[in-house]
Design a protein around this motif. Structure first.
Motif, PDB file in Angstrom:
ATOM      1  N   GLY A 119      -0.891  56.327  32.027  1.00 23.01           N
ATOM      2  CA  GLY A 119      -1.903  56.279  33.088  1.00 23.01           C
ATOM      3  C   GLY A 119      -1.355  55.673  34.361  1.00 23.01           C
ATOM      4  N   ASN A 120      -0.558  54.606  34.220  1.00 24.67           N
ATOM      5  CA  ASN A 120       0.026  53.968  35.406  1.00 24.67           C
ATOM      6  C   ASN A 120       0.993  54.899  36.131  1.00 24.67           C
ATOM      7  N   ARG A 121       1.768  55.652  35.369  1.00 25.61           N
ATOM      8  CA  ARG A 121       2.691  56.598  35.999  1.00 25.61           C
ATOM      9  C   ARG A 121       1.934  57.656  36.798  1.00 25.61           C
ATOM     10  N   ILE A 122       0.803  58.098  36.266  1.00 26.49           N
ATOM     11  CA  ILE A 122      -0.002  59.085  36.985  1.00 26.49           C
ATOM     12  C   ILE A 122      -0.571  58.470  38.267  1.00 26.49           C
ATOM     13  N   LEU A 123      -1.014  57.221  38.194  1.00 31.05           N
ATOM     14  CA  LEU A 123      -1.513  56.551  39.393  1.00 31.05           C
ATOM     15  C   LEU A 123      -0.427  56.439  40.463  1.00 31.05           C
ATOM     16  N   VAL A 124       0.791  56.116  40.045  1.00 28.52           N
ATOM     17  CA  VAL A 124       1.902  56.008  40.994  1.00 28.52           C
ATOM     18  C   VAL A 124       2.181  57.362  41.634  1.00 28.52           C
ATOM     19  N   GLN A 125       2.169  58.429  40.827  1.00 28.48           N
ATOM     20  CA  GLN A 125       2.411  59.769  41.368  1.00 28.48           C
ATOM     21  C   GLN A 125       1.293  60.191  42.317  1.00 28.48           C
ATOM     22  N   PHE A 126       0.061  59.856  41.959  1.00 32.13           N
ATOM     23  CA  PHE A 126      -1.064  60.213  42.829  1.00 32.13           C
ATOM     24  C   PHE A 126      -0.943  59.483  44.167  1.00 32.13           C
ATOM     25  N   ALA A 127      -0.567  58.210  44.124  1.00 30.07           N
ATOM     26  CA  ALA A 127      -0.377  57.443  45.362  1.00 30.07           C
ATOM     27  C   ALA A 127       0.694  58.083  46.229  1.00 30.07           C
ATOM     28  N   GLN A 128       1.766  58.557  45.596  1.00 32.77           N
ATOM     29  CA  GLN A 128       2.833  59.208  46.350  1.00 32.77           C
ATOM     30  C   GLN A 128       2.351  60.509  46.987  1.00 32.77           C
ATOM     31  N   ARG A 129       1.486  61.233  46.290  1.00 31.88           N
ATOM     32  CA  ARG A 129       0.926  62.480  46.863  1.00 31.88           C
ATOM     33  C   ARG A 129       0.096  62.158  48.111  1.00 31.88           C
ATOM     34  N   LEU A 130      -0.634  61.041  48.069  1.00 28.06           N
ATOM     35  CA  LEU A 130      -1.415  60.650  49.244  1.00 28.06           C
ATOM     36  C   LEU A 130      -0.497  60.325  50.417  1.00 28.06           C
ATOM     37  N   ARG A 131       0.600  59.622  50.141  1.00 26.01           N
ATOM     38  CA  ARG A 131       1.567  59.321  51.207  1.00 26.01           C
ATOM     39  C   ARG A 131       2.129  60.600  51.803  1.00 26.01           C
ATOM     40  N   GLU A 132       2.504  61.532  50.931  1.00 24.61           N
ATOM     41  CA  GLU A 132       3.076  62.792  51.401  1.00 24.61           C
ATOM     42  C   GLU A 132       2.056  63.603  52.191  1.00 24.61           C
ATOM     43  N   LEU A 133       0.792  63.492  51.807  1.00 16.65           N
ATOM     44  CA  LEU A 133      -0.259  64.275  52.451  1.00 16.65           C
ATOM     45  C   LEU A 133      -0.520  63.805  53.881  1.00 16.65           C
ATOM     46  N   TRP A 134      -0.549  62.473  54.097  1.00 13.14           N
ATOM     47  CA  TRP A 134      -0.977  61.956  55.393  1.00 13.14           C
ATOM     48  C   TRP A 134       0.120  61.251  56.199  1.00 13.14           C
ATOM     49  N   GLY A 135       1.259  61.017  55.593  1.00  9.92           N
ATOM     50  CA  GLY A 135       2.387  60.501  56.360  1.00  9.92           C
ATOM     51  C   GLY A 135       2.317  59.018  56.680  1.00  9.92           C
ATOM     52  N   ALA A 136       3.306  58.579  57.473  1.00  5.62           N
ATOM     53  CA  ALA A 136       3.501  57.146  57.730  1.00  5.62           C
ATOM     54  C   ALA A 136       2.415  56.545  58.616  1.00  5.62           C
TER      55      ALA A 136
END
Length: 426
Positions: A119-136
């Motif tokens: 579950g934690n790994r999925i949360l980390v991946q989801f967080a990364q998708r949000l970063r990729e989606l909206w940028g710095a």
């Protein structure tokens, strides 16, 4: 004295070396100084260098603790408090921002099914998708658990565009373990637009987005992770199968595999399509009675006690009772009621023997056992390969299983393996 092991990165390394160098020079001066005055000055330098090192150490420690206090330790996103602070600063500048709240639907089932590490790994991946989606430029944080917040500068008037971006995340799957099928996570979200004409309050936006998110959740009646299987789930039984998936995702996935294997075996032995569809439906529903079995028993990693095993055995009759209001063919009822009967008469619940067990029941007994052995489980110490599982089925021929059907199923798996290899070669 500076403690190098506490620091990582070349900046800390050079600071350490710089301090050590100055300290070495000062100590050297003390050793070659001849007069008391010179020794006093040299000792003062040693003291000052030591103080400088200590202050540098304190500054680095302070920075490290500050970064830790504003960073979510799991995902690396901002903490909720820091996100709110940054967002308030942005609103104070009159920025036309959009605030987004995202809640992963029924994520507790992912943790309960696959374990918290997955579950934690999925949360980390989801967080990364949000970063990729909206940028710095975006201010992205984790509220805690399975909720996220994003404040998007200069996008307050672009609700349609932001909504489209969020929808692009739908249907994405997350690979947390190579031995587990990618997990699709459903989520709900809410938006709130800042008003640049007035200095708004971020907490007001959070409250507005939160209400919209839960209205959205209720309106679509989201069902986490089952959506990816909708094309295969029997239409009339989707509600009850969704309850099963929310109760225990392993049992839901196992039911999917039993339905698939059952269809392959039924077609292999030449059954007509009506009977094939009966086997498919029985595969989906054969463990539906586990809805009534306590979670602590279903998910127990170790050996069951006698009382716990008796509770598990009751799932067959529980399932038949749950399904009695549905109109379904006799072959489906027989398969569900008999998939734990043994060919030697030592099974349950009715100790049927040999051909007294229906053909659909004998088919389901084989594919149910195969799926149970090969499906990935987080707490299982040993994972059965196809060959291992087939060997177990062969050992159970004429005692637990119909030997002729086991031989046919073995051929099914060999045919499937050959087709996969041919597809890979081509």
């Amino acid at each position: 004295m500076l403690r190098l092991k506490k620091y990582q990165g070349k900046n800390h390394w050079w600071a350490y070396m710089y301090g050590v160098g100055l300290l070495a020079i000062a100590i050297g001066w003390v050793s070659i100084s001849s007069t008391m005055a010179e020794k006093t000055i040299a000792l003062a330098m040693v003291f000052l260098v030591g103080m400088a090192g200590a202050l540098r150490n304190l500054a680095l420690e302070r920075n490290r603790f500050y970064r830790a206090s504003i960073t979510d330790p799991l995902t690396g996103l901002h903490t909720f408090t820091h996100t709110i602070m940054l967002g308030q600063e942005l609103l104070a500048q009159g920025n036309d921002s959009m605030l987004v709240l995202v809640n992963l639907d029924n994520f507790k089932n992912v943790n309960a099914t696959y374990g918290h590490f997955i579950g934690n790994r999925i949360l980390v991946q989801f967080a990364q998708r949000l970063r990729e989606l909206w940028g710095a430029k975006a201010i992205i944080g984790r509220l805690g658990g399975d909720e996220f917040i994003a404040i998007l500068p200069d996008l307050g008037k672009q609700r349609a565009a932001v909504t489209q971006q969020i929808e692009e995340l739908k249907g994405q799957r997350y690979t947390a373990d190579p031995d587990i099928s990618p997990v699709q996570v459903e989520f709900s979200y809410g938006l709130a637009q800042a008003d640049p004409e007035r200095q708004g309050n971020v907490e007001e936006l959070v409250d507005f987005a939160d209400k919209e998110m839960y209205a959205y959740k209720l309106s679509r009646k989201t069902k986490q992770t089952t959506c990816q299987f909708n094309a295969e789930m029997p239409e009339d039984y989707r509600d009850i199968l969704t309850v099963l998936s929310q109760k225990d995702m392993y049992t839901f996935l196992h039911s999917l595999y039993v339905a698939q294997y059952g269809v392959l075996l039924a077609r292999k032995i030449g059954l007509d399509e009506e009977m094939v569809e009966n086997i498919r439906l029985a595969g989906w529903l054969h463990d539906i009675g586990k809805i009534a079995v306590p979670n602590e028993i279903l998910r127990k990693p170790g050996k069951l006690s006698q009382v716990e095993y008796q509770s598990i055995q009751k799932h067959v009759n529980y399932g038949l009772n749950l399904l009695h209001t549905f109109s379904m063919p006799t072959a489906v009822y027989n398969a569900i009621g008999q998939h734990h009967e043994r060919y030697d008469g030592k099974g349950y619940p009715n100790q049927l023997k040999g051909d007294d067990i229906s053909l659909s029941g004998r088919i389901l007994a084989i594919v149910d056992a195969y799926s149970a052995m090969t499906i990935k489980r987080v707490y299982r110490r040993y994972q059965f390969s196809t060959d291992d599982a087939l060997a177990e089925l062969m050992r159970g021929s004429e005692t637990q299983f119909d030997a002729a059907l086991v031989n046919q199923f073995a051929q099914v798996l060999r045919d499937e393996s050959r087709e996969i290899e041919e597809r890979q070669i081509s």
